[in-house]
Design an enzyme around this catalytic site. Structure first.
Site, mmCIF file in Angstrom:
data_model
loop_
_atom_site.group_PDB
_atom_site.id
_atom_site.type_symbol
_atom_site.label_atom_id
_atom_site.label_comp_id
_atom_site.label_asym_id
_atom_site.label_seq_id
_atom_site.Cartn_x
_atom_site.Cartn_y
_atom_site.Cartn_z
ATOM 1 C CG HIS A 21 0.721 -6.798 2.411
ATOM 2 N ND1 HIS A 21 -0.352 -6.052 1.651
ATOM 3 C CD2 HIS A 21 1.521 -7.094 1.519
ATOM 4 C CE1 HIS A 21 0.142 -5.747 0.512
ATOM 5 N NE2 HIS A 21 1.206 -6.554 0.187
ATOM 6 C CD GLU B 235 -1.886 -10.005 4.606
ATOM 7 O OE1 GLU B 235 -1.710 -9.011 5.297
ATOM 8 O OE2 GLU B 235 -2.198 -9.616 3.300
ATOM 9 C CG HIS C 289 -1.807 -1.461 1.386
ATOM 10 N ND1 HIS C 289 -2.710 -1.681 0.418
ATOM 11 C CD2 HIS C 289 -1.539 -2.524 1.956
ATOM 12 C CE1 HIS C 289 -3.137 -3.030 1.018
ATOM 13 N NE2 HIS C 289 -2.312 -3.468 1.655
ATOM 14 C CD GLU D 58 -1.986 -3.669 5.115
ATOM 15 O OE1 GLU D 58 -3.006 -3.413 4.739
ATOM 16 O OE2 GLU D 58 -1.473 -4.593 4.334
HETATM 17 ZN ZN ZN Z 1 -2.148 -5.133 2.667
#
Ligand code: ZN
Length: 330
Positions: free
Chosen positions: A213, A294, A121, A158
């Protein structure tokens, strides 16, 4: 939300507006900067000239189409880190500029290795919804160019998290001699799109790539998981050659991250902290071994507390760097 349609003001560059009057209290600092900065710049340019003479990893096309990754598994969690006014910009897209490795890369166990780190992101994606909502080709379908990512209930985004962890991991890897390329370094107004994120690793001929992430799953779920590429051969996607090495990297990262951070493997997805997906453009379009991690679920109270702790993020970065080191030297 203001509904503003004009482009937002350009982010001020503290070093580019020296001709503008400043309050008197700034003047000593400005005077000092006027002496120190040129010296630093000259030194930096010298290093760049040396570093780029052997390998230029900063040049890549900027006209590419395309995208960013949605990693939330439930599709229903609130999207974090929106822009203050939520407005879409009509301004021009800025080129992406991956960060080259340290000028002194070349000594250590990872000398000669190139690593691609992809901070998921972008903190400013929320201001560029038109750009990031564009659909891009991921081979077996189309997805949004990029997404805003999630955030903790306290508002820690994030995008801030991923960039911080990547910065920490980059330092460790550079200290070990690697050339580290980033897909974005907080230096562009949005994105890159997910297909460009993959392409940057491909063009750098990275020996390995990790996309960092944090998840936005239902609050009851906790833990981390590593996502590895499925075999996808369709259109611009062909992961056949990277499925196996990516799996090796993924298992190493799972083991290293679990041991290094104390974070449990995800309770809500995957198996023992591992998942395989064929719907992520960043993996589908990668020609180099690549995995996603993640690092936890930002919607879960315990995970959010850990991810908000700089010391824990250092351990997370260490785990990422150690896994890459094991992969590249094993
Ligand atoms: Zn992400």
């Amino acid at each position: 939300m203001t509904g503003r349609t004009t482009p937002p003001p350009v982010e001020p560059d503290p070093f580019s507006d020296s001709s503008e009057p400043r309050p008197a209290r700034w003047r000593p600092a400005v005077k000092l900067a006027s002496v120190v900065l040129p010296v630093c710049l000259i030194g930096w340019l010298g290093w760049q000239a040396v570093a780029n003479s052997s390998r230029d990893v900063s040049a890549h096309p900027t006209s590419s189409p395309h995208f960013a990754e949605g990693d939330r598994v439930d599709g229903g969690a609130p999207t974090g880190s929106p822009a203050p006014d939520g407005s879409a910009s009509t301004g021009p897209a800025a080129p992406s500029s991956p960060s080259a490795g340290a000028p002194d890369a070349g000594k250590g166990p990872l000398a000669g290795k190139t690593v691609l780190l992809d901070p998921g992101h972008n903190t400013a994606n929320g201001k560029h919804t038109t750009e990031i909502n564009r659909q891009v080709d991921i081979g077996n379908g189309h997805k949004e160019c990029d997404t805003t990512g999630t955030s903790t209930n306290a508002g820690y985004s994030e995008a801030e998290f991923t960039l911080d962890v990547v910065h920490r991991a980059r330092q460790i890897l550079q200290d070990r001699g690697a050339t580290v390329v980033l897909t974005q370094d907080g230096d562009r107004p949005w994105g890159p799109c997910i297909d460009e994120r993959a392409r940057i690793g491909n063009e750098a001929k990275a020996d390995a790539a990790v996309s960092v992430h944090a998840d936005g799953a239902p609050a009851s779920g906790s833990g981390f998981h590593v996502i590895m590429p499925a075999k996808v051969v369709a259109g611009p996607a062909d992961t056949a050659a990277v499925v196996d090495p990516s799996h090796r990297l993924g298992v190493l990262l799972r083991d290293t991250f679990k041991a290094g951070t104390g974070e449990p493997t995800a309770s809500y997805i995957g198996q023992q902290g591992l998942d395989t997906r064929g719907d992520l453009g960043g993996l589908n379009l990668s020609k180099v071994p690549k995995v996603f991690i993640e690092c936890g679920n930002m919607r879960n109270t315990g995970d959010a507390k850990r991810m908000s702790d700089p010391e824990w993020r250092q351990r997370a970065a260490q785990a990422v760097a150690d896994a890459l080191t094991s992969y590249l030297t094993g």
